[in-house]
Design a protein around this motif. Sequence first.
Motif, mmCIF file in Angstrom:
data_model
loop_
_atom_site.group_PDB
_atom_site.id
_atom_site.type_symbol
_atom_site.label_atom_id
_atom_site.label_comp_id
_atom_site.label_asym_id
_atom_site.label_seq_id
_atom_site.Cartn_x
_atom_site.Cartn_y
_atom_site.Cartn_z
ATOM 1 N N GLU A 25 -3.785 -3.239 4.282
ATOM 2 C CA GLU A 25 -3.077 -3.619 3.064
ATOM 3 C C GLU A 25 -3.242 -5.112 2.822
ATOM 4 O OE1 GLU A 25 0.875 -2.495 2.337
ATOM 5 O OE2 GLU A 25 0.605 -0.368 2.831
ATOM 6 N N PRO A 26 -3.151 -5.547 1.558
ATOM 7 C CA PRO A 26 -3.221 -6.982 1.274
ATOM 8 C C PRO A 26 -2.076 -7.731 1.958
ATOM 9 C CG PRO A 26 -3.426 -5.682 -0.729
ATOM 10 C CD PRO A 26 -3.004 -4.737 0.338
ATOM 11 N N LEU A 27 -2.371 -8.904 2.484
ATOM 12 C CA LEU A 27 -1.352 -9.704 3.171
ATOM 13 C C LEU A 27 -0.618 -10.588 2.164
ATOM 14 C CD1 LEU A 27 -3.283 -10.682 6.420
ATOM 15 C CD2 LEU A 27 -1.694 -8.789 6.055
ATOM 16 N N LEU A 32 0.622 -3.570 -0.613
ATOM 17 C CA LEU A 32 -0.294 -2.868 -1.508
ATOM 18 C C LEU A 32 0.298 -2.650 -2.897
ATOM 19 C CD1 LEU A 32 -2.949 -1.399 -2.005
ATOM 20 C CD2 LEU A 32 -1.937 0.654 -0.982
ATOM 21 N N GLN A 33 1.554 -2.304 -2.978
ATOM 22 C CA GLN A 33 2.143 -2.022 -4.290
ATOM 23 C C GLN A 33 2.162 -3.263 -5.174
ATOM 24 O OE1 GLN A 33 2.736 1.034 -5.440
ATOM 25 N NE2 GLN A 33 1.854 1.636 -3.464
ATOM 26 N N ALA A 34 2.431 -4.409 -4.558
ATOM 27 C CA ALA A 34 2.404 -5.657 -5.328
ATOM 28 C C ALA A 34 0.982 -5.983 -5.774
ATOM 29 C CB ALA A 34 2.974 -6.797 -4.493
ATOM 30 N N TRP A 35 0.011 -5.715 -4.912
ATOM 31 C CA TRP A 35 -1.401 -5.943 -5.245
ATOM 32 C C TRP A 35 -1.824 -5.072 -6.423
ATOM 33 C CZ3 TRP A 35 -4.932 -9.466 -3.698
ATOM 34 C CH2 TRP A 35 -6.283 -9.217 -3.984
ATOM 35 N N ALA A 43 -9.297 -3.084 -7.314
ATOM 36 C CA ALA A 43 -9.712 -4.362 -6.722
ATOM 37 C C ALA A 43 -9.486 -4.344 -5.206
ATOM 38 C CB ALA A 43 -8.953 -5.514 -7.357
ATOM 39 N N ALA A 44 -10.486 -4.802 -4.449
ATOM 40 C CA ALA A 44 -10.371 -4.897 -2.993
ATOM 41 C C ALA A 44 -9.756 -6.239 -2.611
ATOM 42 C CB ALA A 44 -11.749 -4.728 -2.356
ATOM 43 N N TRP A 45 -9.448 -6.424 -1.319
ATOM 44 C CA TRP A 45 -8.769 -7.638 -0.864
ATOM 45 C C TRP A 45 -9.375 -8.114 0.444
ATOM 46 C CZ3 TRP A 45 -6.530 -2.821 -1.443
ATOM 47 C CH2 TRP A 45 -6.302 -2.103 -0.258
#
Length: 256
Positions: A25-27, A32-35, A43-45
Amino acid sequence: FSPDGKRLLLSVGSGSNVALDMFPEPLIKGGLQAWIKSQPLGAAWDTEERRADVLSYDPDGKNEKIVATGLRNCAGLTIQPATGLPWCVVNERDELGDNTPFEYATSVKDSAFYGWPWYYIGSNEDPRHKNARPDLKGKAVVPDVLMQAHTAPLQIVFYQGDNFPASYKGSAFVTMHGSWNRAQRAGYKVVRLLFDGAGKPTGEYEDFMTGFVISDKQVWGRPVGVAVGQDGSLFVTEDGNGTIWRVSRQRTASTN
């Protein structure tokens, strides 16, 4: 550049085959939900942030925007003269078998997601990311022209010249470099993508320039670059032997 000259388009390939080194998940706060709420669809992270995308900028490099996501490696990027739309030829992921997934050529739709790394060719889920992004199922755009797996298309050019027969105008040429990731060789040629009179792809392509394959163990040419000359002939580079080819229509003299 876009036809009006106002936006510079840039394709950025993925940093890996299928993003297995990307954090789950994005840090960021909210994970993830915020991303998902703050970024374009798909979009990837982490190590893949701003990768596997087509980006656009003002001519001075400012005002970056993500045009489309999930294009694993848009090796060839061009503009279709008939519609003004960007087109990509894409090298897809490896190590899913000799015939999976298809490579492809496609028009690049604004804000579209093309699947990588979670899905391919629509809603086909990559088993290496099973159940990772169920929210994206059914949201990946199916490309316009599917190509044999692991043929490694590298460059694309639309033909507007007059050297070839009139039926060639508006079609596109694509170089297929060939890939290591296949038991039997495929690619190693130039193909022509077919379009109707309105510039819409039929989904079909045909061989245009072949003869580089000696056997399943040896080839002497690997097509890379393709360009149309001012006289309407076609130039093709290949890096197996380091040669440049000029292809033109042979015209025969009329007789009385």
